[in-house]
Write a protein that holds these residues in place. Sequence first.
Motif, PDB file in Angstrom:
ATOM      1  N   LYS A  95      30.240  60.638  33.756  1.00  0.00           N
ATOM      2  CA  LYS A  95      31.353  61.459  33.287  1.00  0.00           C
ATOM      3  C   LYS A  95      32.381  61.702  34.383  1.00  0.00           C
ATOM      4  CE  LYS A  95      29.030  63.958  29.557  1.00  0.00           C
ATOM      5  NZ  LYS A  95      28.626  65.292  29.028  1.00  0.00           N
ATOM      6  N   GLU A  96      31.954  61.798  35.625  1.00  0.00           N
ATOM      7  CA  GLU A  96      32.905  62.030  36.714  1.00  0.00           C
ATOM      8  C   GLU A  96      33.824  60.823  36.893  1.00  0.00           C
ATOM      9  OE1 GLU A  96      30.637  62.950  40.141  1.00  0.00           O
ATOM     10  OE2 GLU A  96      29.928  64.902  39.392  1.00  0.00           O
ATOM     11  N   GLU A  97      33.307  59.642  36.580  1.00  0.00           N
ATOM     12  CA  GLU A  97      34.102  58.423  36.719  1.00  0.00           C
ATOM     13  C   GLU A  97      34.785  58.014  35.420  1.00  0.00           C
ATOM     14  OE1 GLU A  97      34.586  56.851  39.528  1.00  0.00           O
ATOM     15  OE2 GLU A  97      33.247  58.150  40.704  1.00  0.00           O
ATOM     16  N   LEU A  98      34.416  58.663  34.322  1.00  0.00           N
ATOM     17  CA  LEU A  98      34.922  58.230  33.009  1.00  0.00           C
ATOM     18  C   LEU A  98      36.445  58.329  32.899  1.00  0.00           C
ATOM     19  CD1 LEU A  98      34.210  57.180  30.234  1.00  0.00           C
ATOM     20  CD2 LEU A  98      33.865  59.541  29.475  1.00  0.00           C
ATOM     21  N   PRO A  99      37.123  59.384  33.331  1.00  0.00           N
ATOM     22  CA  PRO A  99      38.585  59.417  33.233  1.00  0.00           C
ATOM     23  C   PRO A  99      39.248  58.261  33.978  1.00  0.00           C
ATOM     24  CG  PRO A  99      37.746  61.618  33.637  1.00  0.00           C
ATOM     25  CD  PRO A  99      36.589  60.699  33.803  1.00  0.00           C
ATOM     26  N   ARG A 100      38.797  58.022  35.194  1.00  0.00           N
ATOM     27  CA  ARG A 100      39.381  56.914  35.964  1.00  0.00           C
ATOM     28  C   ARG A 100      39.096  55.584  35.304  1.00  0.00           C
ATOM     29  NH1 ARG A 100      37.825  53.146  38.988  1.00  0.00           N
ATOM     30  NH2 ARG A 100      35.658  53.838  38.843  1.00  0.00           N
ATOM     31  N   HIS A 101      37.863  55.459  34.745  1.00  0.00           N
ATOM     32  CA  HIS A 101      37.464  54.221  34.080  1.00  0.00           C
ATOM     33  C   HIS A 101      38.362  53.949  32.857  1.00  0.00           C
ATOM     34  CE1 HIS A 101      34.723  51.146  32.494  1.00  0.00           C
ATOM     35  NE2 HIS A 101      34.885  51.740  31.300  1.00  0.00           N
ATOM     36  N   ILE A 102      38.611  54.984  32.060  1.00  0.00           N
ATOM     37  CA  ILE A 102      39.446  54.803  30.848  1.00  0.00           C
ATOM     38  C   ILE A 102      40.892  54.504  31.237  1.00  0.00           C
ATOM     39  CG2 ILE A 102      40.344  55.974  28.799  1.00  0.00           C
ATOM     40  CD1 ILE A 102      37.695  57.467  28.640  1.00  0.00           C
ATOM     41  N   LYS A 103      41.368  55.200  32.274  1.00  0.00           N
ATOM     42  CA  LYS A 103      42.760  55.039  32.673  1.00  0.00           C
ATOM     43  C   LYS A 103      43.025  53.662  33.257  1.00  0.00           C
ATOM     44  CE  LYS A 103      46.304  57.289  35.485  1.00  0.00           C
ATOM     45  NZ  LYS A 103      46.600  58.414  36.411  1.00  0.00           N
ATOM     46  N   ALA A 104      42.041  53.103  33.959  1.00  0.00           N
ATOM     47  CA  ALA A 104      42.240  51.805  34.594  1.00  0.00           C
ATOM     48  C   ALA A 104      42.298  50.666  33.588  1.00  0.00           C
ATOM     49  CB  ALA A 104      41.124  51.558  35.612  1.00  0.00           C
ATOM     50  N   LYS A 105      41.608  50.785  32.501  1.00  0.00           N
ATOM     51  CA  LYS A 105      41.565  49.743  31.450  1.00  0.00           C
ATOM     52  C   LYS A 105      41.130  48.391  32.026  1.00  0.00           C
ATOM     53  CE  LYS A 105      45.198  51.886  28.663  1.00  0.00           C
ATOM     54  NZ  LYS A 105      46.513  51.697  27.957  1.00  0.00           N
ATOM     55  N   ASP A 106      40.190  48.443  32.938  1.00  0.00           N
ATOM     56  CA  ASP A 106      39.675  47.206  33.525  1.00  0.00           C
ATOM     57  C   ASP A 106      38.456  46.672  32.808  1.00  0.00           C
ATOM     58  OD1 ASP A 106      41.630  47.288  35.433  1.00  0.00           O
ATOM     59  OD2 ASP A 106      40.405  48.396  36.892  1.00  0.00           O
ATOM     60  N   CYS A 107      37.861  47.450  31.952  1.00  0.00           N
ATOM     61  CA  CYS A 107      36.619  47.031  31.302  1.00  0.00           C
ATOM     62  C   CYS A 107      36.901  46.006  30.202  1.00  0.00           C
ATOM     63  CB  CYS A 107      35.897  48.253  30.736  1.00  0.00           C
ATOM     64  SG  CYS A 107      36.879  49.171  29.539  1.00  0.00           S
ATOM     65  N   ASN A 108      35.901  45.210  29.930  1.00  0.00           N
ATOM     66  CA  ASN A 108      35.998  44.184  28.886  1.00  0.00           C
ATOM     67  C   ASN A 108      35.792  44.847  27.527  1.00  0.00           C
ATOM     68  OD1 ASN A 108      36.141  41.739  27.554  1.00  0.00           O
ATOM     69  ND2 ASN A 108      33.990  41.204  27.980  1.00  0.00           N
ATOM     70  N   PRO A 109      36.746  44.747  26.594  1.00  0.00           N
ATOM     71  CA  PRO A 109      36.586  45.414  25.298  1.00  0.00           C
ATOM     72  C   PRO A 109      35.393  44.874  24.529  1.00  0.00           C
ATOM     73  CG  PRO A 109      38.849  44.745  25.661  1.00  0.00           C
ATOM     74  CD  PRO A 109      38.045  44.083  26.736  1.00  0.00           C
ATOM     75  N   ALA A 110      34.702  45.804  23.854  1.00  0.00           N
ATOM     76  CA  ALA A 110      33.534  45.411  23.060  1.00  0.00           C
ATOM     77  C   ALA A 110      33.970  44.983  21.656  1.00  0.00           C
ATOM     78  CB  ALA A 110      32.555  46.563  22.981  1.00  0.00           C
ATOM     79  N   LYS A 111      33.154  44.078  21.059  1.00  0.00           N
ATOM     80  CA  LYS A 111      33.384  43.622  19.697  1.00  0.00           C
ATOM     81  C   LYS A 111      32.435  44.357  18.765  1.00  0.00           C
ATOM     82  CE  LYS A 111      34.927  38.986  21.001  1.00  0.00           C
ATOM     83  NZ  LYS A 111      34.703  37.532  20.808  1.00  0.00           N
ATOM     84  N   PRO A 112      32.724  44.399  17.520  1.00  0.00           N
ATOM     85  CA  PRO A 112      31.809  45.051  16.583  1.00  0.00           C
ATOM     86  C   PRO A 112      30.425  44.420  16.638  1.00  0.00           C
ATOM     87  CG  PRO A 112      33.911  44.623  15.541  1.00  0.00           C
ATOM     88  CD  PRO A 112      33.971  43.917  16.845  1.00  0.00           C
ATOM     89  N   GLU A 113      29.375  45.226  16.304  1.00  0.00           N
ATOM     90  CA  GLU A 113      27.996  44.774  16.409  1.00  0.00           C
ATOM     91  C   GLU A 113      27.730  43.561  15.523  1.00  0.00           C
ATOM     92  OE1 GLU A 113      25.357  47.958  15.643  1.00  0.00           O
ATOM     93  OE2 GLU A 113      26.054  49.199  17.316  1.00  0.00           O
ATOM     94  N   LYS A 114      28.435  43.453  14.389  1.00  0.00           N
ATOM     95  CA  LYS A 114      28.198  42.314  13.494  1.00  0.00           C
ATOM     96  C   LYS A 114      28.770  41.017  14.057  1.00  0.00           C
ATOM     97  CE  LYS A 114      28.140  45.103   9.272  1.00  0.00           C
ATOM     98  NZ  LYS A 114      28.727  45.325   7.936  1.00  0.00           N
TER      99      LYS A 114
END
Length: 870
Positions: free
Chosen positions: A760-779
Amino acid sequence: MPHKIGFVVVSSSGHEDGFSARELMVHAPTVSGWRSPRFCQFPQEIVLQMVERCRVRKLQLLAHQCLIPSKVEFYVGQSLPERLAPRPAERFRRLGYVSLCDNEKTGCKARELKSVYVDAVGQFLKLVFHQNHVNKYNAYNQVALVAINIIGDPADVSDESDVASREKLIDHYLGHSTEDPALEGTCTVKSDYISPLDDLAFDMYQDPEVAQIIRKLDERKREAVRKERYDYAKQLKQAIADLQKVGERLGRFEVEKRCAVEKEDYDLAKEKKQQMERYRSRVYEQLRLHDLMDAELMRRPLDLPLQPLLHSVSPHHQQLVPSLPPPGERGAGSHLADPFLQEKPSAPAPDASPQCPAVDQPPPTADPPPKTQVAGAYSRLWSHREGALLALYEQLSETPVGTPREDLKNTLRASVFLIRRAIRDIVTPVFQASLKLLKMIITQYIPKHKLSKLETAHCVERTVPLLLARTGDTSARLRSTASNFIQEMALCKEVRSLQIIPAYLVQPLKAGSSAHLAISQMALLARLLRDLGTEGAGFTVDSVMKFSARALEHRVPEVREAAVRLILGLYAQHRAAVLEHLPPADSATRKNVLYKTIFEGFAKIDGRPTDAEIRAQKRVATEEAEKRKEEEMTALQGQAAAPRELQARARARALQEKESEAAKAQDPDTPGGKAAPPSAPEIPDSRCLDNLCIFCGERSESFTEEGLDLHYWKHCLMLTRCDHCRQVVEICSLTEHLLMECDKKASFGKCHRCSEAVVKEELPRHIKAKDCNPAKPEKLANRCPLCHENFTPGEEAWKAHLMGPAGCTMNLRRTHVLHKAPVPPPGFSSGLSSSSSESHVQLTVWPARPPQQGPARPVPWELTDRRVRC
């Protein structure tokens, strides 16, 4: 006629405690003689002063049985050399030397008597002792001399030629000229005749009392010959021969009694004393019956110390020893011994027998104060003895300044004589009075009259050995008093600079010394070493360590423990010097409990852990390791419970699927169903799930209940351990675990972009950076929480992604499979199998469809079929 010459010891290079060179002034069977210090420097010297200037004719040495010098040199002189003389060696003329045998043939049990004939004129004789013979009994490289005898004539002329002329002139007037042919063959006594009674062997093996009687009878025999009483002379001759045997036997008894006393066998000593008295009385009675002994011969001392050779015992020479040269002529070296005048017996009274030594008389002195106290000091009443010492204290305190120095010295030495007697007194008040008087003399009397340091040294040297002996008294009060007084005297400024007391304290403990004496000496040494130190105060590291090393072998445990404490205290200041005197700190040495204690003490002083502490640390580390192992196994068993439940559910589900398939196959009404032959019904085989990991599909004979737990905990490619709660979970459900089940779930939040758990302490920075790979739906795709990649959906796709060689690169357990089988080439079927001792798990892999044109990412390998061979 040559006869025995009396002498006093003027100086010596040094001596061991209890074996002073002054012991050479007494000839008797029980004398100990002189002994050099231990590990002394050679050569060692002794200077003797004869009673008068004389012509020395014969020298006799009685050597020790094992402390034997290799060579002894003789020098004669007219006077002592001055210390500051330009060439002091010229005062003595070298006569020659004698060599002594090493005594190996007798096993160092016999003493060698060496006789040397010389012809030299002088009043001083110097003996020089060279390096000792080495033997197993001489552990300290010492030399010793039991006795020395000087035989000569008075020399009243300046040179030897005058002496010879005088003898010829006397012979001429007596009518004994050797040039007269008429005298040839006569029985006249030769001028160089030496009486057997003057021989050293006579005194050294005869009882002193009987020896004096023999000399007196020999005098009477010569007188009878002169008076032509030949029958009486014959009778005396036979009595002398018989008495010589009696004296030798009594001498042996005396030696045996002394040995018994040293061994503290007082019953045997008493028996020997009574035996001597009975034998002596019987012999004297026979002499009286034959009218050979009178009242004059019967007057004898009562078990008192032997009389020194201060005057000649020959009937031809009865002169007392003259006063010694002044201190300036003797030299002021620290090695000079004080003249032996403080205990010189007074001249015999006219009515007393010259053969009987005086009864412990005080020294002659011109100073009246000691003389007035002698009667009281020798009184039977202890109160009179104490009063005499206190009165002497007052008189010495009131001695006026300006009194002649010689009188002051004589008074001091006479007082020291009385103090020595009082120190041995068994009554406490008398003992304390002696200490009070001694302290006053050292701190007040000597400084007040400005006497030299030699007088202070005389007081200390004459009293310290007796005070040390009193530290071994049976009375604790007397022991404490004596020890405290020695410590106080050693710290006194008048005595401290002399450095005499430390030399006495580091003398090795005697094997037969009492426990009280050894303990007191150790305690006193420790206190003075703490007060004085080892720098210029008389103590050295070498002397203290040699003393302590011997004390470690003492029979009394308290002495050994005190020696250990002494060594540890010395080590804190002089580490390297102390280690030089100890054996190496190896395992063999540490088997000795004392040395083990010493080396552990060294470690504590150095700040190093001791052997016991090292063993304790190893034991604690081992216990902690075992405890961690037990905790890990407990955690393993707890963490492995969830995979076992999953495995159980999987087994139940597999059985249900098989039963359902079998039911469909037997039901003809089921669409697509086929009726099974009634004679061959299919029964599910539960053994197919034994020794099998239901997550990765690996089979092994080692997969028992415990083996599977270990496999889940460390090796299964489909599982992982949570870094926050250490629980084993499936990789596919790791994100759900962190958000819903983990003990630290409150610390995580879900990213709406990648759908993964983020702190949670890193979550704001993580969301703001938008560096993560977007997930696809489970199906549409699965999401790997390890490499954060999207891949083909489905359960089998998880196995291909986590176990395949081209799958997840962040699955660290994947190396376990890669080391077991080669990587299959794309497009070909590959079987992954364990070792030959394990069951095989075969995986068939097909390539996916070719990738589409454009930026779309390639589709990973898919696991489309899975066959299990049981």
